[in-house]
Design a protein around this motif. Structure first.
Motif, PDB file in Angstrom:
ATOM      1  N   GLU A 168      -4.117 -13.573  -6.518  1.00 34.13           N
ATOM      2  CA  GLU A 168      -4.772 -12.538  -5.719  1.00 34.13           C
ATOM      3  C   GLU A 168      -3.757 -11.654  -5.014  1.00 34.13           C
ATOM      4  O   GLU A 168      -3.933 -10.422  -4.933  1.00 34.13           O
ATOM      5  CB  GLU A 168      -5.698 -13.199  -4.697  1.00 34.13           C
ATOM      6  CG  GLU A 168      -6.948 -13.828  -5.314  1.00 34.13           C
ATOM      7  CD  GLU A 168      -7.828 -14.470  -4.263  1.00 34.13           C
ATOM      8  OE1 GLU A 168      -7.402 -14.490  -3.080  1.00 34.13           O
ATOM      9  OE2 GLU A 168      -8.913 -14.946  -4.608  1.00 34.13           O
ATOM     10  N   ARG A 169      -2.697 -12.262  -4.512  1.00 32.87           N
ATOM     11  CA  ARG A 169      -1.665 -11.426  -3.854  1.00 32.87           C
ATOM     12  C   ARG A 169      -0.980 -10.506  -4.849  1.00 32.87           C
ATOM     13  O   ARG A 169      -0.707  -9.339  -4.542  1.00 32.87           O
ATOM     14  CB  ARG A 169      -0.648 -12.344  -3.168  1.00 32.87           C
ATOM     15  CG  ARG A 169      -1.216 -13.050  -1.945  1.00 32.87           C
ATOM     16  CD  ARG A 169      -0.109 -13.705  -1.147  1.00 32.87           C
ATOM     17  NE  ARG A 169       0.539 -14.783  -1.889  1.00 32.87           N
ATOM     18  CZ  ARG A 169       0.140 -16.054  -1.868  1.00 32.87           C
ATOM     19  NH1 ARG A 169      -0.923 -16.398  -1.142  1.00 32.87           N
ATOM     20  NH2 ARG A 169       0.766 -16.979  -2.545  1.00 32.87           N
ATOM     21  N   GLU A 170      -0.722 -11.028  -6.042  1.00 34.09           N
ATOM     22  CA  GLU A 170      -0.085 -10.174  -7.051  1.00 34.09           C
ATOM     23  C   GLU A 170      -1.038  -9.058  -7.492  1.00 34.09           C
ATOM     24  O   GLU A 170      -0.612  -7.898  -7.665  1.00 34.09           O
ATOM     25  CB  GLU A 170       0.314 -11.031  -8.254  1.00 34.09           C
ATOM     26  CG  GLU A 170       1.070 -10.284  -9.333  1.00 34.09           C
ATOM     27  CD  GLU A 170       2.430  -9.808  -8.857  1.00 34.09           C
ATOM     28  OE1 GLU A 170       2.986  -8.886  -9.487  1.00 34.09           O
ATOM     29  OE2 GLU A 170       2.956 -10.369  -7.857  1.00 34.09           O
ATOM     30  N   HIS A 171      -2.314  -9.409  -7.616  1.00 32.94           N
ATOM     31  CA  HIS A 171      -3.297  -8.393  -7.989  1.00 32.94           C
ATOM     32  C   HIS A 171      -3.426  -7.329  -6.896  1.00 32.94           C
ATOM     33  O   HIS A 171      -3.514  -6.124  -7.182  1.00 32.94           O
ATOM     34  CB  HIS A 171      -4.649  -9.066  -8.245  1.00 32.94           C
ATOM     35  CG  HIS A 171      -5.741  -8.104  -8.573  1.00 32.94           C
ATOM     36  ND1 HIS A 171      -6.591  -7.577  -7.617  1.00 32.94           N
ATOM     37  CD2 HIS A 171      -6.128  -7.551  -9.765  1.00 32.94           C
ATOM     38  CE1 HIS A 171      -7.447  -6.775  -8.191  1.00 32.94           C
ATOM     39  NE2 HIS A 171      -7.200  -6.725  -9.492  1.00 32.94           N
ATOM     40  N   GLY A 172      -3.462  -7.773  -5.633  1.00 27.21           N
ATOM     41  CA  GLY A 172      -3.537  -6.809  -4.539  1.00 27.21           C
ATOM     42  C   GLY A 172      -2.318  -5.911  -4.473  1.00 27.21           C
ATOM     43  O   GLY A 172      -2.438  -4.701  -4.207  1.00 27.21           O
ATOM     44  N   ARG A 173      -1.163  -6.507  -4.715  1.00 30.33           N
ATOM     45  CA  ARG A 173       0.055  -5.694  -4.672  1.00 30.33           C
ATOM     46  C   ARG A 173       0.037  -4.643  -5.784  1.00 30.33           C
ATOM     47  O   ARG A 173       0.352  -3.465  -5.548  1.00 30.33           O
ATOM     48  CB  ARG A 173       1.269  -6.601  -4.828  1.00 30.33           C
ATOM     49  CG  ARG A 173       2.607  -5.885  -4.658  1.00 30.33           C
ATOM     50  CD  ARG A 173       3.747  -6.875  -4.855  1.00 30.33           C
ATOM     51  NE  ARG A 173       3.805  -7.341  -6.234  1.00 30.33           N
ATOM     52  CZ  ARG A 173       4.394  -6.695  -7.228  1.00 30.33           C
ATOM     53  NH1 ARG A 173       4.969  -5.512  -6.988  1.00 30.33           N
ATOM     54  NH2 ARG A 173       4.423  -7.183  -8.440  1.00 30.33           N
ATOM     55  N   LEU A 174      -0.362  -5.096  -7.017  1.00 29.96           N
ATOM     56  CA  LEU A 174      -0.410  -4.141  -8.121  1.00 29.96           C
ATOM     57  C   LEU A 174      -1.473  -3.076  -7.877  1.00 29.96           C
ATOM     58  O   LEU A 174      -1.257  -1.883  -8.152  1.00 29.96           O
ATOM     59  CB  LEU A 174      -0.696  -4.876  -9.435  1.00 29.96           C
ATOM     60  CG  LEU A 174       0.415  -5.809  -9.928  1.00 29.96           C
ATOM     61  CD1 LEU A 174      -0.023  -6.551 -11.173  1.00 29.96           C
ATOM     62  CD2 LEU A 174       1.695  -5.037 -10.192  1.00 29.96           C
ATOM     63  N   GLU A 175      -2.639  -3.481  -7.321  1.00 31.53           N
ATOM     64  CA  GLU A 175      -3.692  -2.516  -7.043  1.00 31.53           C
ATOM     65  C   GLU A 175      -3.249  -1.523  -5.973  1.00 31.53           C
ATOM     66  O   GLU A 175      -3.538  -0.316  -6.073  1.00 31.53           O
ATOM     67  CB  GLU A 175      -4.953  -3.251  -6.589  1.00 31.53           C
ATOM     68  CG  GLU A 175      -6.140  -2.335  -6.332  1.00 31.53           C
ATOM     69  CD  GLU A 175      -7.350  -3.108  -5.839  1.00 31.53           C
ATOM     70  OE1 GLU A 175      -8.470  -2.566  -5.901  1.00 31.53           O
ATOM     71  OE2 GLU A 175      -7.170  -4.270  -5.391  1.00 31.53           O
ATOM     72  N   GLY A 176      -2.542  -2.041  -4.938  1.00 34.73           N
ATOM     73  CA  GLY A 176      -2.064  -1.140  -3.895  1.00 34.73           C
ATOM     74  C   GLY A 176      -1.093  -0.104  -4.410  1.00 34.73           C
ATOM     75  O   GLY A 176      -1.134   1.080  -3.998  1.00 34.73           O
ATOM     76  N   CYS A 177      -0.241  -0.524  -5.323  1.00 38.51           N
ATOM     77  CA  CYS A 177       0.736   0.431  -5.838  1.00 38.51           C
ATOM     78  C   CYS A 177       0.124   1.363  -6.884  1.00 38.51           C
ATOM     79  O   CYS A 177       0.597   2.493  -7.069  1.00 38.51           O
ATOM     80  CB  CYS A 177       1.925  -0.311  -6.438  1.00 38.51           C
ATOM     81  SG  CYS A 177       2.938  -1.158  -5.194  1.00 38.51           S
ATOM     82  N   LEU A 178      -0.919   0.888  -7.613  1.00 38.72           N
ATOM     83  CA  LEU A 178      -1.538   1.733  -8.618  1.00 38.72           C
ATOM     84  C   LEU A 178      -2.536   2.717  -8.005  1.00 38.72           C
ATOM     85  O   LEU A 178      -2.631   3.866  -8.433  1.00 38.72           O
ATOM     86  CB  LEU A 178      -2.238   0.869  -9.679  1.00 38.72           C
ATOM     87  CG  LEU A 178      -1.320   0.057 -10.594  1.00 38.72           C
ATOM     88  CD1 LEU A 178      -2.150  -0.838 -11.520  1.00 38.72           C
ATOM     89  CD2 LEU A 178      -0.424   0.979 -11.420  1.00 38.72           C
ATOM     90  N   LYS A 179      -3.300   2.282  -7.002  1.00 41.46           N
ATOM     91  CA  LYS A 179      -4.341   3.132  -6.418  1.00 41.46           C
ATOM     92  C   LYS A 179      -3.893   3.821  -5.143  1.00 41.46           C
ATOM     93  O   LYS A 179      -4.520   4.803  -4.750  1.00 41.46           O
ATOM     94  CB  LYS A 179      -5.589   2.278  -6.108  1.00 41.46           C
ATOM     95  CG  LYS A 179      -6.267   1.724  -7.339  1.00 41.46           C
ATOM     96  CD  LYS A 179      -7.521   0.959  -6.945  1.00 41.46           C
ATOM     97  CE  LYS A 179      -8.252   0.421  -8.159  1.00 41.46           C
ATOM     98  NZ  LYS A 179      -9.496  -0.315  -7.783  1.00 41.46           N
ATOM     99  N   GLY A 180      -2.883   3.286  -4.482  1.00 45.42           N
ATOM    100  CA  GLY A 180      -2.480   3.839  -3.202  1.00 45.42           C
ATOM    101  C   GLY A 180      -1.305   4.804  -3.316  1.00 45.42           C
ATOM    102  O   GLY A 180      -1.087   5.446  -4.349  1.00 45.42           O
ATOM    103  N   LEU A 181      -0.539   4.847  -2.255  1.00 43.96           N
ATOM    104  CA  LEU A 181       0.616   5.741  -2.153  1.00 43.96           C
ATOM    105  C   LEU A 181       1.885   4.924  -2.298  1.00 43.96           C
ATOM    106  O   LEU A 181       2.126   3.986  -1.533  1.00 43.96           O
ATOM    107  CB  LEU A 181       0.614   6.454  -0.791  1.00 43.96           C
ATOM    108  CG  LEU A 181       1.861   7.254  -0.440  1.00 43.96           C
ATOM    109  CD1 LEU A 181       2.006   8.447  -1.392  1.00 43.96           C
ATOM    110  CD2 LEU A 181       1.816   7.707   1.013  1.00 43.96           C
ATOM    111  N   ARG A 182       2.689   5.274  -3.289  1.00 44.86           N
ATOM    112  CA  ARG A 182       3.973   4.607  -3.477  1.00 44.86           C
ATOM    113  C   ARG A 182       5.052   5.447  -2.817  1.00 44.86           C
ATOM    114  O   ARG A 182       5.190   6.638  -3.089  1.00 44.86           O
ATOM    115  CB  ARG A 182       4.262   4.429  -4.961  1.00 44.86           C
ATOM    116  CG  ARG A 182       5.604   3.769  -5.223  1.00 44.86           C
ATOM    117  CD  ARG A 182       5.871   3.636  -6.704  1.00 44.86           C
ATOM    118  NE  ARG A 182       7.219   3.140  -6.940  1.00 44.86           N
ATOM    119  CZ  ARG A 182       7.767   3.004  -8.154  1.00 44.86           C
ATOM    120  NH1 ARG A 182       7.065   3.344  -9.241  1.00 44.86           N
ATOM    121  NH2 ARG A 182       8.999   2.561  -8.281  1.00 44.86           N
ATOM    122  N   LEU A 183       5.840   4.768  -1.964  1.00 40.66           N
ATOM    123  CA  LEU A 183       6.890   5.474  -1.217  1.00 40.66           C
ATOM    124  C   LEU A 183       8.093   4.543  -1.133  1.00 40.66           C
ATOM    125  O   LEU A 183       8.109   3.583  -0.362  1.00 40.66           O
ATOM    126  CB  LEU A 183       6.411   5.849   0.178  1.00 40.66           C
ATOM    127  CG  LEU A 183       7.368   6.669   1.042  1.00 40.66           C
ATOM    128  CD1 LEU A 183       7.644   8.031   0.375  1.00 40.66           C
ATOM    129  CD2 LEU A 183       6.815   6.866   2.434  1.00 40.66           C
TER     130      LEU A 183
END
Length: 323
Positions: A168-183
């Motif tokens: 779940e943490r890996e999925h959340g991290r990937l989702e955050g970087c795919l759907k959110g803002l990468r900086l």
């Protein structure tokens, strides 16, 4: 006529003598039978006494079964006028045959028989006790195996939960970087769920991140543009990972590092030439102004300014994930 009279004189005395003899014999037989019954009762009482003494039982009165005495009755009536004789005989009913009194050998045999029965009963109890012990040992072994299996299952379940948490943490991290803002080495993802500051931090942690912790002005400006674009045309406060719960005025990130810059909201300044107001602006006072009642920081989505709020207030939140 004389011959008949002579015959009667000879026969009647013989008949009378025979009747008296019969009555005497019957009385003699009754006396002998009554003595036998009395002797039988004495033998029974003696045997009962011997058995009570051998078994250690308290002496008591046994059941009395008196044998019925049979009395033979004969009524002989001789009427001189009529010359008739009536005879009534009662035939005695013999009882059960008398039993001999017990001997010491009989008592010892009886006691040994009882002891043999008790020994057989004890042997059966020992056999059953052994069977119960065997069953208890089997049940104990089965219970130990069940406990071991339960322990293995618990360990496997714990390992599965840990693997699920990592997934779940890996999925959340990937989702955050795919759907959110990468900086840089961070990714920011806005969540439109209303949560308290602590609950928001817990949900970000479960997904492998933390509440947003902008480390410098560049990250702050990028996060402001991201929130303005996501929530325009509205202005929503969004939880950041900044608080002063440990000490009033000491603002820290969720990772424990001290905040090195601030973007607090300031009330509008009066225009040039206008008289400054002595009272603060009622709708947008300078921040922070909550004191010990407001210890958590939220960012406005329109201009990116920081506001202090009560930590139990439910707001949107933004998570950050390492990349």
């Amino acid at each position: 006529m004389q011959a008949a009279w002579l015959l009667g004189a000879l026969v009647v005395p013989q008949l009378l003598g025979f009747g008296h003899g019969a009555r005497g014999a019957e009385r003699e037989w009754e006396g002998g039978w009554g003595g036998a019954q009395e002797e039988e009762r004495e033998r029974e009482a003696l045997m009962l006494k011997h058995l009570q003494e051998a078994l250690g039982l308290p002496a008591g009165r046994g059941d009395e079964n008196p044998a019925g005495t049979v009395e033979g009755k004969e009524d002989w009536e001789m009427e001189e006028d009529q010359g008739e004789e009536e005879e009534e005989e009662a035939t005695p009913t013999p009882s059960s045959s008398p039993s001999p009194s017990p001997t010491p050998e009989d008592i010892v045999t009886y006691i040994l028989g009882r002891l043999a029965g008790l020994d057989a009963g004890l042997h059966q109890l020992h056999v059953r006790l052994h069977a119960l012990d065997t069953r208890v040992v089997e049940l104990t072994q089965g219970l130990r195996q069940l406990r071991n299996a339960a322990g293995d299952t618990r360990d496997a379940l714990q390992a599965l939960q840990e693997a699920q948490g990592r997934a779940e943490r890996e999925h959340g991290r990937l989702e955050g970087c795919l759907k959110g803002l990468r900086l840089g080495h961070k990714c920011f993802l806005l969540s439109r769920d209303f949560e308290t500051q602590a609950a928001a931090q817990a949900r970000c942690t479960a997904r492998g991140g933390s509440l947003a912790q902008p480390a410098d002005h560049q990250q702050m400006e990028a996060l402001t543009r991201y929130l303005r674009a996501a929530l325009a045309p509205y202005n929503w406060p969004v939880w950041l990972g900044v608080h002063d719960r440990r000490a009033e005025g000491l603002y820290l990130f969720e990772n424990g590092q001290r905040v090195s810059f601030f973007a607090w909201h300031r009330a509008p300044r009066p225009e040039l030439g206008a008289q400054p107001s002595a009272s603060p602006h009622p709708l947008s006072p300078d921040q922070p102004n909550g004191g010990t009642l407001e210890n958590c920081v939220a960012q406005a989505s329109d201009d990116g300014s920081w506001w202090d709020h009560d930590c139990q207030r439910r707001l949107y939140y933004v998570c950050e994930f390492p990349f």
